[in-house]
Design a protein around this motif. Structure first.
Motif, PDB file in Angstrom:
ATOM      1  N   ASP A 165       0.822  -1.214   0.000  1.00 32.80           N
ATOM      2  CA  ASP A 165       0.000   0.000   0.000  1.00 32.80           C
ATOM      3  C   ASP A 165       0.859   1.269   0.000  1.00 32.80           C
ATOM      4  O   ASP A 165       0.385   2.338  -0.394  1.00 32.80           O
ATOM      5  N   LEU A 166       2.113   1.143   0.457  1.00 38.24           N
ATOM      6  CA  LEU A 166       3.011   2.295   0.423  1.00 38.24           C
ATOM      7  C   LEU A 166       3.278   2.750  -1.004  1.00 38.24           C
ATOM      8  O   LEU A 166       3.711   3.887  -1.229  1.00 38.24           O
ATOM      9  N   PHE A 167       3.025   1.869  -1.988  1.00 37.60           N
ATOM     10  CA  PHE A 167       3.341   2.179  -3.381  1.00 37.60           C
ATOM     11  C   PHE A 167       2.106   2.222  -4.270  1.00 37.60           C
ATOM     12  O   PHE A 167       2.216   2.149  -5.493  1.00 37.60           O
ATOM     13  N   ASN A 168       0.927   2.325  -3.651  1.00 37.38           N
ATOM     14  CA  ASN A 168      -0.254   2.489  -4.497  1.00 37.38           C
ATOM     15  C   ASN A 168      -0.263   3.907  -5.072  1.00 37.38           C
ATOM     16  O   ASN A 168       0.587   4.741  -4.753  1.00 37.38           O
ATOM     17  N   ALA A 169      -1.213   4.173  -5.942  1.00 32.84           N
ATOM     18  CA  ALA A 169      -1.244   5.462  -6.643  1.00 32.84           C
ATOM     19  C   ALA A 169      -1.328   6.644  -5.679  1.00 32.84           C
ATOM     20  O   ALA A 169      -0.841   7.743  -5.983  1.00 32.84           O
ATOM     21  N   PHE A 170      -1.897   6.422  -4.492  1.00 36.99           N
ATOM     22  CA  PHE A 170      -2.111   7.498  -3.525  1.00 36.99           C
ATOM     23  C   PHE A 170      -0.838   7.830  -2.746  1.00 36.99           C
ATOM     24  O   PHE A 170      -0.557   8.998  -2.454  1.00 36.99           O
ATOM     25  N   PHE A 171      -0.027   6.798  -2.410  1.00 36.04           N
ATOM     26  CA  PHE A 171       1.113   6.997  -1.509  1.00 36.04           C
ATOM     27  C   PHE A 171       2.475   6.874  -2.188  1.00 36.04           C
ATOM     28  O   PHE A 171       3.498   7.123  -1.539  1.00 36.04           O
ATOM     29  N   ARG A 172       2.518   6.507  -3.465  1.00 31.16           N
ATOM     30  CA  ARG A 172       3.813   6.221  -4.104  1.00 31.16           C
ATOM     31  C   ARG A 172       4.758   7.421  -4.062  1.00 31.16           C
ATOM     32  O   ARG A 172       5.888   7.318  -3.576  1.00 31.16           O
ATOM     33  N   LEU A 173       4.322   8.569  -4.558  1.00 31.21           N
ATOM     34  CA  LEU A 173       5.194   9.743  -4.607  1.00 31.21           C
ATOM     35  C   LEU A 173       5.577  10.247  -3.217  1.00 31.21           C
ATOM     36  O   LEU A 173       6.769  10.482  -2.946  1.00 31.21           O
ATOM     37  N   PRO A 174       4.614  10.405  -2.279  1.00 30.78           N
ATOM     38  CA  PRO A 174       5.019  10.825  -0.927  1.00 30.78           C
ATOM     39  C   PRO A 174       6.003   9.855  -0.276  1.00 30.78           C
ATOM     40  O   PRO A 174       6.943  10.289   0.395  1.00 30.78           O
ATOM     41  N   THR A 175       5.810   8.547  -0.491  1.00 30.65           N
ATOM     42  CA  THR A 175       6.714   7.564   0.095  1.00 30.65           C
ATOM     43  C   THR A 175       8.131   7.736  -0.433  1.00 30.65           C
ATOM     44  O   THR A 175       9.101   7.783   0.342  1.00 30.65           O
ATOM     45  N   LEU A 176       8.295   7.842  -1.742  1.00 32.85           N
ATOM     46  CA  LEU A 176       9.624   7.954  -2.327  1.00 32.85           C
ATOM     47  C   LEU A 176      10.314   9.254  -1.921  1.00 32.85           C
ATOM     48  O   LEU A 176      11.513   9.260  -1.595  1.00 32.85           O
ATOM     49  N   LEU A 177       9.574  10.361  -1.913  1.00 33.42           N
ATOM     50  CA  LEU A 177      10.155  11.638  -1.499  1.00 33.42           C
ATOM     51  C   LEU A 177      10.564  11.612  -0.030  1.00 33.42           C
ATOM     52  O   LEU A 177      11.630  12.118   0.345  1.00 33.42           O
ATOM     53  N   LEU A 178       9.719  11.027   0.810  1.00 38.62           N
ATOM     54  CA  LEU A 178      10.034  10.925   2.237  1.00 38.62           C
ATOM     55  C   LEU A 178      11.287  10.076   2.444  1.00 38.62           C
ATOM     56  O   LEU A 178      12.156  10.420   3.248  1.00 38.62           O
ATOM     57  N   TRP A 179      11.389   8.981   1.695  1.00 41.33           N
ATOM     58  CA  TRP A 179      12.550   8.099   1.828  1.00 41.33           C
ATOM     59  C   TRP A 179      13.860   8.827   1.534  1.00 41.33           C
ATOM     60  O   TRP A 179      14.808   8.744   2.321  1.00 41.33           O
ATOM     61  N   VAL A 180      13.917   9.525   0.413  1.00 44.01           N
ATOM     62  CA  VAL A 180      15.172  10.174   0.032  1.00 44.01           C
ATOM     63  C   VAL A 180      15.500  11.324   0.983  1.00 44.01           C
ATOM     64  O   VAL A 180      16.664  11.550   1.344  1.00 44.01           O
ATOM     65  N   GLY A 181      14.480  12.057   1.423  1.00 44.60           N
ATOM     66  CA  GLY A 181      14.702  13.113   2.404  1.00 44.60           C
ATOM     67  C   GLY A 181      15.260  12.564   3.706  1.00 44.60           C
ATOM     68  O   GLY A 181      16.199  13.124   4.281  1.00 44.60           O
ATOM     69  N   TYR A 182      14.686  11.450   4.186  1.00 49.62           N
ATOM     70  CA  TYR A 182      15.211  10.790   5.382  1.00 49.62           C
ATOM     71  C   TYR A 182      16.659  10.363   5.166  1.00 49.62           C
ATOM     72  O   TYR A 182      17.512  10.504   6.059  1.00 49.62           O
ATOM     73  N   LEU A 216       6.362  14.584  10.426  1.00 50.92           N
ATOM     74  CA  LEU A 216       5.870  14.634   9.048  1.00 50.92           C
ATOM     75  C   LEU A 216       5.452  13.246   8.580  1.00 50.92           C
ATOM     76  O   LEU A 216       4.400  13.078   7.948  1.00 50.92           O
ATOM     77  N   GLY A 217       6.257  12.234   8.897  1.00 50.78           N
ATOM     78  CA  GLY A 217       5.909  10.872   8.516  1.00 50.78           C
ATOM     79  C   GLY A 217       4.596  10.422   9.122  1.00 50.78           C
ATOM     80  O   GLY A 217       3.798   9.722   8.478  1.00 50.78           O
ATOM     81  N   SER A 218       4.328  10.828  10.364  1.00 43.21           N
ATOM     82  CA  SER A 218       3.068  10.444  11.017  1.00 43.21           C
ATOM     83  C   SER A 218       1.873  11.133  10.361  1.00 43.21           C
ATOM     84  O   SER A 218       0.742  10.661  10.484  1.00 43.21           O
ATOM     85  N   GLN A 219       2.122  12.252   9.663  1.00 40.70           N
ATOM     86  CA  GLN A 219       1.052  12.951   8.954  1.00 40.70           C
ATOM     87  C   GLN A 219       0.802  12.353   7.569  1.00 40.70           C
ATOM     88  O   GLN A 219      -0.305  12.410   7.050  1.00 40.70           O
ATOM     89  N   VAL A 220       1.833  11.781   6.974  1.00 45.59           N
ATOM     90  CA  VAL A 220       1.706  11.227   5.622  1.00 45.59           C
ATOM     91  C   VAL A 220       0.814   9.995   5.611  1.00 45.59           C
ATOM     92  O   VAL A 220       0.008   9.792   4.696  1.00 45.59           O
ATOM     93  N   TYR A 221       0.927   9.155   6.675  1.00 43.96           N
ATOM     94  CA  TYR A 221       0.245   7.859   6.672  1.00 43.96           C
ATOM     95  C   TYR A 221      -0.871   7.798   7.717  1.00 43.96           C
ATOM     96  O   TYR A 221      -0.722   8.328   8.824  1.00 43.96           O
ATOM     97  N   PRO A 222      -1.977   7.104   7.407  1.00 42.00           N
ATOM     98  CA  PRO A 222      -3.070   6.917   8.375  1.00 42.00           C
ATOM     99  C   PRO A 222      -2.703   5.866   9.426  1.00 42.00           C
ATOM    100  O   PRO A 222      -1.695   5.160   9.296  1.00 42.00           O
ATOM    101  N   THR A 223      -3.551   5.734  10.456  1.00 43.53           N
ATOM    102  CA  THR A 223      -3.250   4.872  11.597  1.00 43.53           C
ATOM    103  C   THR A 223      -2.914   3.444  11.197  1.00 43.53           C
ATOM    104  O   THR A 223      -1.941   2.855  11.684  1.00 43.53           O
ATOM    105  N   GLN A 224      -3.704   2.842  10.294  1.00 43.36           N
ATOM    106  CA  GLN A 224      -3.548   1.426   9.992  1.00 43.36           C
ATOM    107  C   GLN A 224      -2.234   1.082   9.305  1.00 43.36           C
ATOM    108  O   GLN A 224      -1.836  -0.082   9.262  1.00 43.36           O
ATOM    109  N   MET A 225      -1.539   2.104   8.775  1.00 45.00           N
ATOM    110  CA  MET A 225      -0.252   1.848   8.137  1.00 45.00           C
ATOM    111  C   MET A 225       0.830   2.802   8.634  1.00 45.00           C
ATOM    112  O   MET A 225       1.891   2.910   8.038  1.00 45.00           O
ATOM    113  N   ARG A 226       0.574   3.481   9.753  1.00 43.89           N
ATOM    114  CA  ARG A 226       1.531   4.477  10.256  1.00 43.89           C
ATOM    115  C   ARG A 226       2.834   3.824  10.702  1.00 43.89           C
ATOM    116  O   ARG A 226       3.924   4.301  10.373  1.00 43.89           O
ATOM    117  N   GLY A 227       2.742   2.738  11.446  1.00 44.23           N
ATOM    118  CA  GLY A 227       3.960   2.064  11.887  1.00 44.23           C
ATOM    119  C   GLY A 227       4.770   1.550  10.713  1.00 44.23           C
ATOM    120  O   GLY A 227       5.994   1.696  10.671  1.00 44.23           O
TER     121      GLY A 227
END
Length: 405
Positions: free
Chosen positions: A210-227, A330-341
């Motif tokens: 789900d981290l790479f579905n159409a909704f979260f793919r770009l935020p996930t990749l940007l967050l990763w490289v920033g981290y 910021l990471g806790s804001q990107v993802y909802p509860t069920q996938m926050r961890g």
């Protein structure tokens, strides 16, 4: 109103215990850098081998963060946190007991695995204990335990108690084992997690993909490289700062005091930036944070007196460690509860690759004869890249929120 009052003591207890665990993590994260001279002399290590010693714990953070965050989403934040604390406590003690370099690296790797599994669950517990409007302050109050732990280990290192480097690892190992009974008795499970688990019994659970579905793919990749780029520089400084300062001509005691000011600045920055996260637009906080990091690095390279270097150390600590807390918020804001961890834990794991690379690359850089000033200057381009990517992420999140309205 009545429900809010009934949950407030649980929120306070959650943040207090998470703060205590973060304090212990702060001791361990800086223990390697503070004990480096003693470890190097005991095992006969050169700078390259010391770089691997620093990186071993960070390597352990990789599977720890990935598995710990995922398990936290599945079986509960509290259970995984207790196992993690036991793990890094036991192997911190083992660090002081091993007799070979290979055993030393293994003990540090397993310590890192425990630390890595703990952190995404600390962020999730703190952020889910309060309302969304207070999330930045909750995470900052939890996370400020880390720089306070850094201050404690710096004071310990400068005292007569730590003439033997092993004392630092004994302290970092016994304290977490003492906290486990407190966690079992007083730490409540996340209400948001429990509510999500009840809903998940009737719906499909969140998956890693789900981290790479159409909704979260770009935020996930940007967050990763920033981290990645941010944590690369942060962990290089955490491990190498005392040695770099001694290469610049400062005495060991002066270098230790600079690291203590680094931790003091980190404490102040964590609190102040946490308040700003809840009050300012996140874009402004990010610009302030990365600008402060660059200014701090320039100050480290420019100042040549002890007093000025104390200020430079505090400035760098303020925006590097405080800024790391901002990225967790910021990471806790990107993802909802069920996938926050899972989301935050995976981003931390990618960031750990940078954290692992930082000390090792720094060791090789210095072993090749390059100076401390060149190494510090080399950090600046990575910080600029990280800032640009995080700002792009915030723009993407804003567009996503507008499209959802």
């Amino acid at each position: 109103m009545e429900q809010q009052q009934s949950t407030q003591p649980k929120a306070v207890m959650t943040i207090l215990i998470c703060f205590l665990i973060a304090f212990i993590e702060g001791i361990d994260l800086q223990s390697a850098g503070v004990a480096a001279a003693g470890v190097g002399a005991h095992f006969g290590l050169d700078k390259s081998a010391l770089g691997l010693f620093f990186s071993a714990a960070i390597l352990g953070l990789l599977p720890g963060g990935l598995i710990g965050g995922r398990l936290g989403d599945r079986i509960g934040r509290k259970k995984v946190l207790m196992i993690s604390v036991a793990l890094f406590g036991l192997f911190s003690i083992l660090t002081a007991l091993v007799t070979s370099y290979q055993g030393l690296l293994f003990a540090r790797f397993m310590t890192g695995a425990g630390l890595g599994a703990a952190l995404p669950n600390l962020v999730a517990l703190a952020s889910e204990a309060v309302s969304e409007k207070a999330r930045g302050r909750a995470i900052s109050l939890m996370y400020c335990g880390m720089p306070i732990g850094g201050i404690a280990v710096s004071l310990l290192a400068s005292s007569a108690l730590a003439t033997d480097w092993k004392v630092i690892f004994y302290v970092g190992g016994v304290l977490p084992l003492l906290v486990i009974p407190l966690m079992a008795r007083f730490l409540p499970e996340s209400r948001a997690f429990l509510a999500t688990q009840q809903a998940a019994a009737q719906t499909e659970k969140a998956k890693f993909s789900d981290l790479f579905n159409a909704f979260f793919r770009l935020p996930t990749l940007l967050l990763w490289v920033g981290y990645f780029f941010t944590m690369m520089m942060v962990y290089m400084l955490l491990n190498w700062l005392p040695s770099l300062l001694m290469d610049l001509g400062f005495q060991k005691q002066q270098a230790t005091m600079v690291q203590m000011f680094f931790s003091v600045g980190a404490f102040v920055g964590t609190i102040v930036l946490g308040v700003l996260v809840d009050r300012w637009k996140m874009q402004y906080v990010i610009i302030l944070m990365y600008s402060g990091i660059v200014l701090g690095l320039v100050a480290l390279n420019s100042f040549d007196t002890v007093t000025a270097m104390y200020f430079a150390g505090a400035l760098v600590g303020c925006f590097t460690i405080g800024g790391q807390m901002v990225l967790y918020a910021l990471g806790s804001q990107v993802y909802p509860t069920q996938m926050r961890g899972t989301g935050v834990g995976t981003a931390m794991t990618v960031g750990r690759f940078g954290a692992m690379a930082g000390p090792a690359v720094a060791g090789q850089f210095l072993a090749m004869g390059n100076g401390a000033t060149g190494l510090i200057a080399a950090c600046i381009p990575g910080i600029v890249i990280a800032a640009a990517l995080i700002l792009i992420l915030l723009g993407a999140m804003k567009k996503r929120a507008q499209a959802a309205v």
